[in-house]
Design a protein around this motif. Structure first.
Motif, short mmCIF file in Angstrom:
data_model
loop_
_atom_site.label_atom_id
_atom_site.label_comp_id
_atom_site.label_asym_id
_atom_site.label_seq_id
_atom_site.Cartn_x
_atom_site.Cartn_y
_atom_site.Cartn_z
N GLU A 157 0.83 -1.21 0.00
CA GLU A 157 0.00 0.00 0.00
C GLU A 157 0.86 1.25 0.00
OE1 GLU A 157 -4.07 -1.52 2.21
OE2 GLU A 157 -2.60 -0.41 3.39
N SER A 159 0.30 5.19 0.46
CA SER A 159 -0.69 6.17 0.92
C SER A 159 -0.10 7.58 0.92
CB SER A 159 -1.19 5.83 2.33
OG SER A 159 -1.82 4.56 2.35
N ALA A 190 -15.29 6.93 0.95
CA ALA A 190 -14.20 6.82 -0.01
C ALA A 190 -14.74 6.34 -1.35
CB ALA A 190 -13.13 5.86 0.50
N GLN A 192 -13.27 4.09 -4.55
CA GLN A 192 -12.12 3.29 -4.94
C GLN A 192 -12.39 2.52 -6.23
OE1 GLN A 192 -11.06 0.87 -1.58
NE2 GLN A 192 -12.65 -0.63 -1.92
N ARG A 193 -11.32 2.30 -6.96
CA ARG A 193 -11.38 1.59 -8.23
C ARG A 193 -10.54 0.32 -8.12
NH1 ARG A 193 -12.20 3.46 -13.43
NH2 ARG A 193 -12.18 5.59 -12.63
N ILE A 218 -5.82 -1.46 -6.29
CA ILE A 218 -6.90 -0.66 -5.72
C ILE A 218 -6.43 0.79 -5.61
CG2 ILE A 218 -8.53 -0.41 -3.80
CD1 ILE A 218 -8.59 -3.17 -5.08
N GLU A 219 -7.18 1.71 -6.16
CA GLU A 219 -6.92 3.14 -5.96
C GLU A 219 -8.09 3.73 -5.18
OE1 GLU A 219 -5.97 5.25 -9.52
OE2 GLU A 219 -3.92 4.48 -9.57
N ARG A 220 -7.80 4.29 -4.01
CA ARG A 220 -8.85 4.79 -3.13
C ARG A 220 -8.59 6.23 -2.74
NH1 ARG A 220 -8.14 1.42 0.71
NH2 ARG A 220 -6.92 2.71 2.12
N THR A 221 -9.64 7.05 -2.82
CA THR A 221 -9.59 8.43 -2.32
C THR A 221 -10.58 8.55 -1.18
OG1 THR A 221 -9.08 9.24 -4.55
CG2 THR A 221 -9.77 10.87 -2.91
N SER A 234 -2.87 3.90 -3.22
CA SER A 234 -2.78 2.96 -4.32
C SER A 234 -2.23 1.66 -3.74
CB SER A 234 -1.85 3.48 -5.42
OG SER A 234 -1.75 2.56 -6.49
#
Length: 251
Positions: A157, A159, A190, A192-193, A218-221, A234
């Protein structure tokens, strides 16, 4: 070992008209695991050895092993070989619940651990600046961690957070969200993709996988209640150990 060699001979598992050889070999090895003929932590012969014993091509063996890995039955350890996994269970992560990696593993009785690869304050990249709404004179806290469950590498991860949200990234030990909650800065929603990719050499080495293995990216905002973006992560997750699950409802 003699029993295993005998069991892998083509006459033991191949039947004309019952599907491709790699599928039949996959089912045969799976049945050996289910019956206990292959126990947890047992090592399989190398692809070359299985190909020689079974009188098939290495491509056939590789495809059979790849299916067993995807099913979570076999684990490939870089530089060591293929082993029967300790458990057929995979870790599930809900796509509709915002919990940390640590909390998710603890809920499943697994001991989480982290190896910090990088942490500090940096000038934001164009992507970090855009996602987190930062200007070039701001700084961003970055934390790169290798996440493990019961000492098995499961995820990598990366971040990034605004400096005012995480002014001391060196204070992050295991759970980033736990520290953010203590500061009142944890995201409450969040986006996430999830994407399927093949592991690069560097990612594969850290996750103890062969290069090119299929993994999940995984991409998370993460956002505060106010709508401010405060976390961009990411992550790379082992698809043989991790399932992402979502619940769908009819509006």
């Amino acid at each position: 070992m003699t029993d295993l060699v005998d069991a892998l001979e083509q006459s033991e598992w191949y039947r004309e008209g019952r599907g491709p050889r790699y599928k039949q070999l996959c089912r045969h090895i799976s049945a050996m695991v289910a019956s206990g003929a292959l126990a947890a932590e047992d090592q399989l012969p190398s692809e070359r050895e299985i190909a020689d014993i079974a009188d098939v091509s290495r491509v056939t063996v590789r495809k059979a092993i790849a299916e067993l890995v995807a099913d979570g039955m076999i684990e490939q350890r870089q530089g060591a070989g293929s082993f029967v996994r300790k458990t057929g269970e995979r870790t599930e992560q809900s796509l509709t619940s915002l919990v940390s990696f640590t909390e998710n593993l603890q809920a499943r009785g697994l001991q989480s651990s982290s190896r910090v690869l990088l942490k500090g304050l940096f000038v934001p990249t164009p992507t970090e600046a855009m996602v987190l709404g930062l200007s070039p004179h701001h700084r961003v806290a970055r934390i790169h961690r290798l996440r493990s469950g019961d000492a098995v590498p499961m995820a990598l991860e990366h971040s990034s957070l605004p400096e005012d949200v995480l002014p001391r990234p060196d204070k992050v030990d295991v759970s980033l969200y736990e520290l953010l909650r203590a500061r009142g800065m944890a995201p409450n929603r969040a986006i996430q993709r999830v994407t399927a990719i093949n592991a690069t050499a560097s990612v594969a080495e850290l996750l103890e996988l062969p290069e090119g293995t299929a993994i999940l990216q995984i991409e998370r905002t993460g956002y505060l209640q106010s709508g401010r973006p405060v976390e961009f992560t990411s992550g790379y997750y082992r698809s043989d150990l991790y399932d992402f699950v979502s619940e769908l409802r009819l509006d």
